[in-house]
Design a protein around this motif. Structure first.
Motif, PDB file in Angstrom:
ATOM      1  N   LEU A 151      54.690  26.429  48.654  1.00 23.20           N
ATOM      2  CA  LEU A 151      53.308  26.542  49.028  1.00 23.20           C
ATOM      3  C   LEU A 151      53.416  27.867  49.669  1.00 23.20           C
ATOM      4  CD1 LEU A 151      51.460  23.232  49.744  1.00 23.20           C
ATOM      5  CD2 LEU A 151      51.195  24.767  47.556  1.00 23.20           C
ATOM      6  N   PRO A 152      52.531  28.884  49.511  1.00 22.71           N
ATOM      7  CA  PRO A 152      52.548  30.230  50.065  1.00 22.71           C
ATOM      8  C   PRO A 152      51.787  29.966  51.465  1.00 22.71           C
ATOM      9  CG  PRO A 152      52.029  30.710  47.876  1.00 22.71           C
ATOM     10  CD  PRO A 152      51.712  29.085  48.062  1.00 22.71           C
ATOM     11  N   GLN A 153      50.883  29.413  51.552  1.00 19.17           N
ATOM     12  CA  GLN A 153      49.908  28.911  52.528  1.00 19.17           C
ATOM     13  C   GLN A 153      50.219  27.618  53.335  1.00 19.17           C
ATOM     14  OE1 GLN A 153      45.956  30.409  52.237  1.00 19.17           O
ATOM     15  NE2 GLN A 153      46.433  30.801  50.216  1.00 19.17           N
ATOM     16  N   PRO A 154      50.274  27.500  54.673  1.00 21.10           N
ATOM     17  CA  PRO A 154      50.565  26.183  55.470  1.00 21.10           C
ATOM     18  C   PRO A 154      49.740  25.197  55.246  1.00 21.10           C
ATOM     19  CG  PRO A 154      49.828  27.894  56.987  1.00 21.10           C
ATOM     20  CD  PRO A 154      49.794  28.878  55.601  1.00 21.10           C
ATOM     21  N   GLN A 155      49.760  24.035  55.592  1.00 20.44           N
ATOM     22  CA  GLN A 155      48.796  23.150  55.344  1.00 20.44           C
ATOM     23  C   GLN A 155      47.700  23.232  56.653  1.00 20.44           C
ATOM     24  OE1 GLN A 155      49.173  19.899  53.416  1.00 20.44           O
ATOM     25  NE2 GLN A 155      49.871  21.979  52.500  1.00 20.44           N
ATOM     26  N   ALA A 199      51.138  16.282  60.332  1.00 16.79           N
ATOM     27  CA  ALA A 199      50.515  15.899  61.546  1.00 16.79           C
ATOM     28  C   ALA A 199      48.936  16.932  61.790  1.00 16.79           C
ATOM     29  CB  ALA A 199      51.347  16.277  62.629  1.00 16.79           C
ATOM     30  N   ALA A 200      48.314  16.432  62.717  1.00 19.89           N
ATOM     31  CA  ALA A 200      47.100  17.106  62.662  1.00 19.89           C
ATOM     32  C   ALA A 200      47.284  18.562  63.163  1.00 19.89           C
ATOM     33  CB  ALA A 200      46.336  16.656  64.113  1.00 19.89           C
ATOM     34  N   ASN A 201      48.304  19.073  63.532  1.00 21.61           N
ATOM     35  CA  ASN A 201      48.660  20.480  63.819  1.00 21.61           C
ATOM     36  C   ASN A 201      49.094  21.233  62.739  1.00 21.61           C
ATOM     37  OD1 ASN A 201      51.315  19.773  63.547  1.00 21.61           O
ATOM     38  ND2 ASN A 201      51.999  20.381  65.454  1.00 21.61           N
TER      39      ASN A 201
END
Length: 150
Positions: A116-120, A134-136
Protein backbone atom coordinates in the motif's frame (compact mmCIF):
# COMPACT_ATOMS: atom_id res chain seq x y z
CA UNK A 1 -4.68 9.61 -6.94
CA UNK A 2 -3.24 6.20 -6.19
CA UNK A 3 -4.45 3.40 -8.42
CA UNK A 4 -5.17 0.13 -6.64
CA UNK A 5 -7.08 -2.85 -8.02
CA UNK A 6 -8.35 -5.80 -6.00
CA UNK A 7 -9.59 -9.03 -7.53
CA UNK A 8 -12.21 -9.67 -4.90
CA UNK A 9 -14.75 -12.22 -3.75
CA UNK A 10 -17.17 -10.58 -1.30
CA UNK A 11 -18.01 -13.99 0.19
CA UNK A 12 -14.38 -14.48 1.32
CA UNK A 13 -13.37 -13.10 4.73
CA UNK A 14 -9.72 -12.72 3.71
CA UNK A 15 -10.79 -10.75 0.65
CA UNK A 16 -13.15 -8.55 2.71
CA UNK A 17 -10.41 -7.86 5.28
CA UNK A 18 -7.94 -6.98 2.53
CA UNK A 19 -10.41 -4.60 0.89
CA UNK A 20 -11.09 -2.96 4.27
CA UNK A 21 -7.33 -2.43 4.87
CA UNK A 22 -6.99 -0.81 1.45
CA UNK A 23 -9.86 1.53 2.30
CA UNK A 24 -8.31 2.16 5.74
CA UNK A 25 -5.34 3.66 3.90
CA UNK A 26 -7.64 6.31 2.45
CA UNK A 27 -7.89 4.84 -1.04
CA UNK A 28 -10.99 3.57 -2.81
CA UNK A 29 -9.72 0.78 -5.07
CA UNK A 30 -11.08 -0.56 -8.28
CA UNK A 31 -12.92 -3.67 -7.12
CA UNK A 32 -13.18 -6.48 -9.63
CA UNK A 33 -15.48 -9.25 -8.51
CA UNK A 34 -13.65 -11.89 -10.50
CA UNK A 35 -16.48 -14.44 -10.26
CA UNK A 36 -18.77 -11.98 -12.07
CA UNK A 37 -16.06 -10.54 -14.33
CA UNK A 38 -13.30 -13.14 -14.68
CA UNK A 39 -9.92 -11.95 -15.90
CA UNK A 40 -8.98 -12.88 -19.45
CA UNK A 41 -6.28 -15.49 -19.79
CA UNK A 42 -3.63 -12.88 -20.65
CA UNK A 43 -4.56 -10.81 -17.61
CA UNK A 44 -4.49 -13.82 -15.29
CA UNK A 45 -1.07 -14.90 -16.60
CA UNK A 46 0.27 -11.37 -16.12
CA UNK A 47 -1.15 -11.10 -12.58
CA UNK A 48 0.37 -14.41 -11.53
CA UNK A 49 3.73 -13.50 -13.05
CA UNK A 50 3.67 -10.13 -11.27
CA UNK A 51 3.23 -11.82 -7.88
CA UNK A 52 6.50 -13.70 -8.39
CA UNK A 53 4.89 -16.84 -7.02
CA UNK A 54 4.34 -20.18 -8.74
CA UNK A 55 1.10 -20.70 -10.66
CA UNK A 56 -0.02 -23.36 -8.17
CA UNK A 57 -0.13 -20.68 -5.44
CA UNK A 58 -2.79 -18.84 -7.46
CA UNK A 59 -5.04 -21.92 -7.48
CA UNK A 60 -7.52 -22.66 -4.70
CA UNK A 61 -6.34 -26.19 -4.02
CA UNK A 62 -8.93 -26.67 -1.24
CA UNK A 63 -11.77 -26.05 -3.69
CA UNK A 64 -13.68 -29.28 -4.43
CA UNK A 65 -13.35 -28.61 -8.15
CA UNK A 66 -9.55 -28.74 -7.84
CA UNK A 67 -9.84 -32.36 -6.72
CA UNK A 68 -12.64 -33.19 -9.15
CA UNK A 69 -10.51 -31.97 -12.06
CA UNK A 70 -7.48 -33.87 -10.71
CA UNK A 71 -5.39 -30.69 -10.82
CA UNK A 72 -3.06 -31.91 -8.08
CA UNK A 73 -1.99 -34.94 -10.10
CA UNK A 74 1.68 -35.35 -10.99
CA UNK A 75 2.49 -33.80 -14.35
CA UNK A 76 -0.25 -31.16 -14.37
CA UNK A 77 1.33 -28.17 -16.09
CA UNK A 78 1.07 -24.47 -15.33
CA UNK A 79 -0.78 -24.08 -18.64
CA UNK A 80 -3.37 -26.65 -17.54
CA UNK A 81 -3.80 -24.88 -14.20
CA UNK A 82 -4.29 -21.53 -15.93
CA UNK A 83 -6.76 -23.08 -18.38
CA UNK A 84 -8.73 -24.48 -15.42
CA UNK A 85 -8.78 -21.08 -13.66
CA UNK A 86 -9.96 -19.35 -16.83
CA UNK A 87 -12.70 -21.92 -17.35
CA UNK A 88 -13.63 -22.06 -13.64
CA UNK A 89 -12.85 -18.71 -11.94
CA UNK A 90 -13.81 -20.18 -8.54
CA UNK A 91 -10.38 -21.84 -8.71
CA UNK A 92 -8.59 -18.46 -8.61
CA UNK A 93 -7.09 -17.85 -5.20
CA UNK A 94 -7.95 -14.46 -3.75
CA UNK A 95 -7.57 -11.66 -3.22
CA UNK A 96 -5.00 -10.47 -5.71
CA UNK A 97 -4.11 -6.80 -5.25
CA UNK A 98 -2.27 -4.57 -7.71
CA UNK A 99 -0.74 -1.28 -6.52
CA UNK A 100 2.05 0.97 -7.79
CA UNK A 101 4.32 -0.87 -5.30
CA UNK A 102 3.59 -4.38 -6.54
CA UNK A 103 1.16 -7.22 -7.02
CA UNK A 104 0.37 -9.70 -4.27
CA UNK A 105 -1.81 -12.64 -3.52
CA UNK A 106 -2.91 -11.29 -0.14
CA UNK A 107 -3.07 -14.42 1.96
CA UNK A 108 -2.92 -13.57 4.77
CA UNK A 109 -4.79 -10.32 4.30
CA UNK A 110 -2.02 -8.38 6.09
CA UNK A 111 0.24 -8.98 3.06
CA UNK A 112 -1.52 -6.00 1.47
CA UNK A 113 0.14 -3.68 3.97
CA UNK A 114 3.51 -4.22 2.27
CA UNK A 115 2.28 -2.86 -1.06
CA UNK A 116 0.00 0.00 0.00
CA UNK A 117 1.48 3.36 -1.01
CA UNK A 118 -0.25 5.18 1.84
CA UNK A 119 -0.20 4.29 5.55
CA UNK A 120 -3.18 3.08 7.48
CA UNK A 121 -5.38 5.97 8.65
CA UNK A 122 -6.41 4.42 11.95
CA UNK A 123 -7.12 1.25 13.85
CA UNK A 124 -8.12 -1.90 12.01
CA UNK A 125 -9.52 -5.13 13.40
CA UNK A 126 -10.16 -8.14 11.19
CA UNK A 127 -13.58 -9.76 11.10
CA UNK A 128 -12.36 -12.49 13.45
CA UNK A 129 -11.44 -9.88 16.09
CA UNK A 130 -7.67 -9.89 15.48
CA UNK A 131 -6.27 -6.38 15.90
CA UNK A 132 -3.92 -5.70 13.00
CA UNK A 133 -3.51 -1.92 13.14
CA UNK A 134 -3.39 0.06 16.38
CA UNK A 135 -5.11 3.43 16.81
CA UNK A 136 -1.89 5.21 15.75
CA UNK A 137 -2.04 3.54 12.32
CA UNK A 138 0.91 1.22 13.03
CA UNK A 139 0.86 -2.58 13.11
CA UNK A 140 -0.42 -3.75 16.45
CA UNK A 141 2.10 -5.44 18.75
CA UNK A 142 1.93 -9.17 18.16
CA UNK A 143 -0.04 -8.81 14.93
CA UNK A 144 0.86 -11.50 12.44
CA UNK A 145 3.45 -10.45 9.92
CA UNK A 146 2.84 -11.45 6.31
CA UNK A 147 5.20 -13.92 4.77
CA UNK A 148 8.33 -12.62 3.11
CA UNK A 149 7.26 -14.11 -0.22
CA UNK A 150 6.90 -11.55 -3.01
Amino acid sequence: MTSITIYHNPRCGTSRNTLAMIRNSGVEPEVIEYLKTPPRRETLVALIAATGRPVIDAVRSKEALFTALNLGAPGVTDEQLIDAMVQHPILINRPIVVTPLGTRLCRPSEAVLDILPQPQQGAFTKEDGEVVIAANGQRAPGADRPSSKP
